[in-house]
Design a protein around this motif. Structure first.
Motif, PDB file in Angstrom:
ATOM      1  N   MET A  14     -35.589 -40.252 -29.707  1.00 37.08           N
ATOM      2  CA  MET A  14     -34.336 -40.457 -30.430  1.00 37.08           C
ATOM      3  C   MET A  14     -33.452 -39.226 -30.241  1.00 37.08           C
ATOM      4  O   MET A  14     -33.912 -38.096 -30.397  1.00 37.08           O
ATOM      5  CB  MET A  14     -34.609 -40.692 -31.913  1.00 37.08           C
ATOM      6  N   LYS A  15     -32.197 -39.470 -29.933  1.00 34.79           N
ATOM      7  CA  LYS A  15     -31.244 -38.388 -29.688  1.00 34.79           C
ATOM      8  C   LYS A  15     -31.139 -37.450 -30.895  1.00 34.79           C
ATOM      9  O   LYS A  15     -30.991 -36.240 -30.739  1.00 34.79           O
ATOM     10  CB  LYS A  15     -29.876 -38.997 -29.356  1.00 34.79           C
ATOM     11  N   GLN A  16     -31.238 -38.003 -32.102  1.00 36.41           N
ATOM     12  CA  GLN A  16     -31.138 -37.205 -33.319  1.00 36.41           C
ATOM     13  C   GLN A  16     -32.388 -36.372 -33.582  1.00 36.41           C
ATOM     14  O   GLN A  16     -32.381 -35.488 -34.425  1.00 36.41           O
ATOM     15  CB  GLN A  16     -30.864 -38.100 -34.533  1.00 36.41           C
ATOM     16  N   ASN A  17     -33.461 -36.635 -32.871  1.00 35.96           N
ATOM     17  CA  ASN A  17     -34.716 -35.878 -33.014  1.00 35.96           C
ATOM     18  C   ASN A  17     -34.618 -34.645 -32.102  1.00 35.96           C
ATOM     19  O   ASN A  17     -35.324 -34.510 -31.114  1.00 35.96           O
ATOM     20  CB  ASN A  17     -35.898 -36.783 -32.646  1.00 35.96           C
ATOM     21  N   VAL A  18     -33.720 -33.744 -32.462  1.00 34.78           N
ATOM     22  CA  VAL A  18     -33.326 -32.626 -31.607  1.00 34.78           C
ATOM     23  C   VAL A  18     -34.514 -31.721 -31.250  1.00 34.78           C
ATOM     24  O   VAL A  18     -34.675 -31.333 -30.087  1.00 34.78           O
ATOM     25  CB  VAL A  18     -32.199 -31.806 -32.279  1.00 34.78           C
ATOM     26  N   LYS A  19     -35.345 -31.393 -32.217  1.00 33.03           N
ATOM     27  CA  LYS A  19     -36.481 -30.496 -31.957  1.00 33.03           C
ATOM     28  C   LYS A  19     -37.395 -31.067 -30.869  1.00 33.03           C
ATOM     29  O   LYS A  19     -37.783 -30.368 -29.929  1.00 33.03           O
ATOM     30  CB  LYS A  19     -37.266 -30.277 -33.260  1.00 33.03           C
ATOM     31  N   GLU A  77     -29.308 -43.913 -21.990  1.00 35.45           N
ATOM     32  CA  GLU A  77     -29.363 -44.114 -23.434  1.00 35.45           C
ATOM     33  C   GLU A  77     -29.535 -45.597 -23.716  1.00 35.45           C
ATOM     34  O   GLU A  77     -28.951 -46.426 -23.026  1.00 35.45           O
ATOM     35  CB  GLU A  77     -28.062 -43.639 -24.091  1.00 35.45           C
ATOM     36  N   GLU A  78     -30.351 -45.888 -24.724  1.00 38.11           N
ATOM     37  CA  GLU A  78     -30.539 -47.270 -25.155  1.00 38.11           C
ATOM     38  C   GLU A  78     -30.542 -47.291 -26.674  1.00 38.11           C
ATOM     39  O   GLU A  78     -30.984 -46.332 -27.304  1.00 38.11           O
ATOM     40  CB  GLU A  78     -31.884 -47.828 -24.649  1.00 38.11           C
ATOM     41  N   LEU A 128     -29.699 -48.182 -36.679  1.00 40.18           N
ATOM     42  CA  LEU A 128     -29.605 -48.174 -35.219  1.00 40.18           C
ATOM     43  C   LEU A 128     -29.389 -46.730 -34.770  1.00 40.18           C
ATOM     44  O   LEU A 128     -28.503 -46.051 -35.273  1.00 40.18           O
ATOM     45  CB  LEU A 128     -28.441 -49.052 -34.762  1.00 40.18           C
ATOM     46  N   VAL A 129     -30.232 -46.266 -33.854  1.00 36.97           N
ATOM     47  CA  VAL A 129     -30.118 -44.904 -33.329  1.00 36.97           C
ATOM     48  C   VAL A 129     -30.070 -44.962 -31.808  1.00 36.97           C
ATOM     49  O   VAL A 129     -30.406 -45.979 -31.200  1.00 36.97           O
ATOM     50  CB  VAL A 129     -31.291 -44.004 -33.787  1.00 36.97           C
TER      51      VAL A 129
END
Length: 169
Positions: free
Chosen positions: A129-134, A149-150, A158-159
């Motif tokens: 997930m893009k928001q899971n930066v770490k 990206e999907e 929705l992420v």
């Protein structure tokens, strides 16, 4: 690596279902702060029932791997062999939060690299997930390149899911 403890990697069994569920739910709640808890739990109960885990266990193209520290299960990885496209996907890789940073994830990925080599594949694929930066930064540091990206839906959230690969030698 923070400590000198042996990390054991083994195939999962039906007896590991409750362990896998605990690793998934604990890690998701800790990592996916950008997803409401109700959506995390809905996705978990919809896709990780004992019946669904049994389907994964019996799927000849899925491989479940448990990581143990001092005989205690602390991580889980699921591989999917897309033999038609000759691609090995790490479709899940989770390590309990208190055991992250000890080399367990790397050891699980090394198992994926070995599996890919055995199948004569030259890449290992995964999504994050893009928001899971770490985690995204960790994969990039390990040499993964993200090329598309999907959308990914967890509950009603929705992420953006980034799909990438690492070339293995």
């Amino acid at each position: 690596m923070k400590f000198q403890t042996e990390i054991n990697i083994r195939q999962w069994t039906k007896a590991d279902f409750s362990i896998v569920k605990n690793i998934l739910l604990t890690t998701w709640k800790n990592t996916y702060s950008f997803i409401p808890l109700k959506d995390i739990e809905k996705y978990f109960y919809d896709f990780y029932s004992d019946n669904r885990l049994l389907e994964i266990l019996n799927d000849p193209f899925s491989i479940g791997i448990v990581a143990e520290v001092n005989s205690n299960p602390v991580g889980w990885m699921k591989l999917f062999d897309n033999y038609i496209e000759k691609k090995l996907f790490v479709s899940s890789l989770y390590v309990l939060p208190e055991f992250q940073g000890f080399g367990i994830g790397k050891k699980l990925l090394n198992n994926a690299y070995s599996t890919a080599k055995e199948k004569q594949y030259n890449k290992v694929w995964l999504g994050v997930m893009k928001q899971n930066v770490k985690t995204l930064e960790w994969y990039i540091k390990l040499g993964f390149v993200f090329i598309k990206e999907e959308p990914f839906q967890m509950g009603s959230t929705l992420v953006t899911h980034l799909i990438g690969y690492k070339i293995i030698e």
